[in-house]
Write a protein that holds these residues in place. Sequence first.
Motif, PDB file in Angstrom:
ATOM      1  N   VAL A 108      -3.463   2.024 -17.815  1.00 50.22           N
ATOM      2  CA  VAL A 108      -2.006   1.957 -17.663  1.00 50.22           C
ATOM      3  C   VAL A 108      -1.533   3.338 -17.267  1.00 50.22           C
ATOM      4  CG1 VAL A 108       0.196   1.479 -18.788  1.00 50.22           C
ATOM      5  CG2 VAL A 108      -1.851   0.173 -19.419  1.00 50.22           C
ATOM      6  N   SER A 153       4.278   5.577 -11.711  1.00 43.78           N
ATOM      7  CA  SER A 153       3.956   4.502 -10.784  1.00 43.78           C
ATOM      8  C   SER A 153       2.845   4.943  -9.845  1.00 43.78           C
ATOM      9  CB  SER A 153       5.207   4.152  -9.984  1.00 43.78           C
ATOM     10  OG  SER A 153       5.617   5.288  -9.278  1.00 43.78           O
ATOM     11  N   ASN A 164       5.726   1.102 -14.765  1.00 41.11           N
ATOM     12  CA  ASN A 164       4.628   0.296 -14.236  1.00 41.11           C
ATOM     13  C   ASN A 164       5.177  -0.955 -13.543  1.00 41.11           C
ATOM     14  OD1 ASN A 164       2.058  -0.523 -13.725  1.00 41.11           O
ATOM     15  ND2 ASN A 164       1.705  -1.389 -15.756  1.00 41.11           N
TER      16      ASN A 164
END
Lengths: 88, 411
Positions: free
Chosen positions: A50, A54, A84
């Motif tokens: 994760v 971005s 995200n």
Amino acid sequence: MEASVSAAVNVSILAMSVIFTVLIILIFTIKLLVKLIPYKAPPAPPARKVSASSPSGQDDQVAAITASLAAHMGKRPDEFRIVNIQSR
Amino acid sequence: MEFSFSSSASKIVHSTAFTSLESGDALMLGVACLLIYLAIWKKFEPLLLLPMGFGCLLANIPMSMMASTDTGGLLNFFYQGIKHEILPPLIFMGVGALTDFGPLLANPTTLLLGAAAQIGVYMTLIGAVFLGFNMQEASAIGIIGGADGPTSIFLASKLAPHLLAPIADAAYSYMSLVPLIQPPIMKFLTTEKERKIKMEQLKPISQTVKIIFPVAVTIVCCLMLPGVTPLLGMFMLGNMFRESGVTARLHETAETHLINIVTIFLALAVGSSMTADTFLRIETLKIIVLGLLAFSFATVGGVLFGRLMCKLTGGKVNPLIGSAGVSAVPMAARVSQKVGSEADSSNFLLMHAMGPNVAGVIGSAVAAGVFLSLFGDVGGGIDTHAALAPVIGNPEPGIQALATVVDAIKR
């Protein structure tokens, strides 16, 4: 069949002994099984990365969504951050 | 055929059940309505008491042919499922499919709590003999203390079929009253400090062990007490459906549709056996009193043994989980959780209490097996000749039959 209280007491003692014997045998059976076949934790699923920011190539999309959300929520774009974007 | 209005009207009036309604029937209709009331408005085991109450209602309408003894009647057919030991084992299959033995396998010593709670069965047996019942009847009454409806019905149908109705009624009524009967006894027998004991988290168990366990129980228990095989065997088969992982459809059917359908048949059949001549007797009152004693003594036995385990383990076992050894799954375990959380709201005993709870099911089945070994007709109850007669006529028994065959071969 003769049904006297003393006979009932005898039956009770005998029956409780049988119950404890059967269940003690089961306890040892379970302990043996658990010892012979120990629990193995299933392999952990691969961790998904994760990213805090971005990923490259999504900057334009992030900017567009941020602007739309800001307009929709009535906030300034710097009051929140999209971290995200995942496609389904 | 001549038609006369007055004679026909008179015939219709005389064909109604009102003319045959006796005071006993009327009283039993009242009992049926009471059961229905308790099921719907008091939520006392509604899944069982509602059909049982309605079965009782149907059975006590004169000329309806709905009593369990009315040969050819609808509920007489359902009753064959009890008489021939079909319905209680099927219920046990469903219960097995719903049962997770994980907590028991993680802490197998809790099986002893399930054994200790059976003291209620035997105290009741002694009480029943004291009140004038014979050994078979006393055994069937005593098993109410096992707090297991199907086991009570199974044993009563084998040892004292004439007492089936009051025994089933007492068993299910008191099972629904577990949240009222147990807490005062649990609080009286334990200290505040003991009720606050927090137990260690249960270890996880290998799936292979969960699969092997039902087979091991079947082999150990059924070899020792073959009379209990229909109950325990079906219980473990249901659990195999659950744990094997390859019979998802059978598992789903056993734990939902099958157990629901069988519950309807079983409860209706038990209700149909509640007729005035079998129920309105002094024995019924005695059984209801003995049933209460059975549940109370079972709770006392479980909690006191829990205290003993607490002392022996240096305070690692909360004695409240002992009360769950009375079976009555999962209500008794919930009661342990509730009483424990009243002492300390951060104490979670439910999973720990599930161990003795399912141990209680095995314990009461074993207790029934002991009674069958002592007073039943294990393995000798089937008359082969009588069973074969409808198919092959009336064969001559034993040596005579053999001689007939030998003669035929010679000829």
